[in-house]
Design an enzyme around this catalytic site. Structure first.
Site, PDB file in Angstrom:
ATOM      1  N   GLY A  14      45.062 -40.518 -12.027  1.00 34.74           N
ATOM      2  CA  GLY A  14      44.260 -39.548 -11.515  1.00 34.74           C
ATOM      3  C   GLY A  14      43.317 -38.756 -12.400  1.00 34.74           C
ATOM      4  CE1 TYR A 100      49.662 -28.881  -5.903  1.00 37.02           C
ATOM      5  CE2 TYR A 100      48.196 -28.119  -4.231  1.00 37.02           C
ATOM      6  CZ  TYR A 100      48.538 -28.622  -5.426  1.00 37.02           C
ATOM      7  OH  TYR A 100      47.265 -29.118  -6.470  1.00 37.02           O
TER       8      TYR A 100
END
Ligand SMILES: NC(=O)c1ccc[n+]([C@@H]2O[C@H](COP(=O)([O-])OP(=O)(O)OC[C@H]3O[C@@H](n4cnc5c(N)ncnc54)[C@H](OP(=O)(O)O)[C@@H]3O)[C@@H](O)[C@H]2O)c1
Length: 254
Positions: A14, A100
């Site tokens: 990523g 998150y």
């Protein structure tokens, strides 16, 4: 160019991989990039406290440990640059991203506080704030969501998660999602600037969402807007995404 000091955490895939490759290409070796991170979505009642602690251990304590380790040397040298992969969710919370988002708010508060002290020792701090980026992160989060046991929550919440949130979220990724290389390019550009900013959002198309927060300190404006976008104005949401997609095509995703 640099002093052969480079550290990028979470660079097996990523954004981290793209940033490490981009920094290596230009032999930019003086940066510490805290990038490692994991996601978590879903109704809060279905998530264990242990899972939340694990997420904080990576997303927040990973950063705290790294900075604690590196700061004394940076202070002695009176130089260095702490670069942290945050998120637009460190600015603005999002439905079913409670934990998150909390971890990225922690990251933002930590860096914002530390930046003043760091500045006294000529150490720079930059928070890079991507919107949606198409990486393994997205794939893992959706894979977990499909398998998630929703029996811990009520039927209405489970339905909202499956039938409203997940399809909307996938549309946002396919309409506004950046590539890790685009995020890496912007990261390198801002951190090599003469005066790097404390914050940089990588996705211009997502900025109207975060601007709402600054436009109304009571919090009512972003709350009402997100509520209406998700629960009341299905057609408005789809039309907005359509316009943004066209805009993205016409600007060549710049
Ligand atoms: N993708 C998005 O939409 C998005 C948007 C905004 C911000 N971000 C942030 O960008 C950062 C990178 O995410 P990504 O999208 O590039 O995801 P990714 O492809 O899943 O990469 C995450 C990286 O972090 C590493 N990692 C995870 N847990 C770790 C741990 N406990 N210790 C050490 N390394 C660990 C992973 O290594 P292993 O695979 O080996 O575990 C991987 O290299 C994260 O901080 C994320 O919060 C992502």
């Amino acid at each position: 160019m640099g002093t052969r000091r480079v550290l990028v955490t979470g660079c097996s895939s990523g954004i981290g991989l793209a940033v490490a490759a981009r920094l290596a290409k230009d032999e930019l070796r003086r940066f510490k990039v805290n990038n490692a991170g994991v996601g978590m979505i879903g109704p809060l009642e279905c998530q264990s406290i242990d899972a939340m602690k694990n997420l904080f251990d990576t997303n927040f304590f990973g950063l705290a440990r790294l900075v604690k380790e590196l700061l004394p040397d940076m202070k002695r040298r009176q130089s260095g640059h702490i670069v942290v992969m945050s998120s637009v969710m460190g600015i603005q919370g999002l439905l079913f991203n409670d934990v998150y988002s909390a971890s990225k708010f922690a990251v933002e508060g930590f860096c914002e506080s530390l930046a003043v002290q760091a500045m006294k020792f000529s150490i720079k701090t930059t928070l890079v704030e991507p919107g949606p980026v198409v990486t393994e992160f997205e794939r893992k989060v959706y894979e977990d969501a499909e398998k998630m046991d929703l029996s811990g929550t009520d039927e209405e919440t489970a339905k909202i998660f499956r039938e409203v949130y997940l399809p909307y979220s996938k549309k946002i990724f396919s309409s506004l999602g950046q590539t890790p290389e685009e995020v890496a390019e912007q990261t390198v550009k801002v951190i090599t600037a003469k005066e790097p900013p404390l914050r940089h959002q990588t996705n211009r198309l997502y900025m109207p969402m975060t601007a709402l927060k600054h436009a109304d300190p009571t919090g009512r404006l972003p709350l009402d807007t997100f509520y209406k976008m998700i629960f009341k104005h299905d057609s408005v949401f789809n039309a907005t995404l359509g316009v943004l997609r066209m805009l993205q095509r016409s600007t060549g995703k710049k």
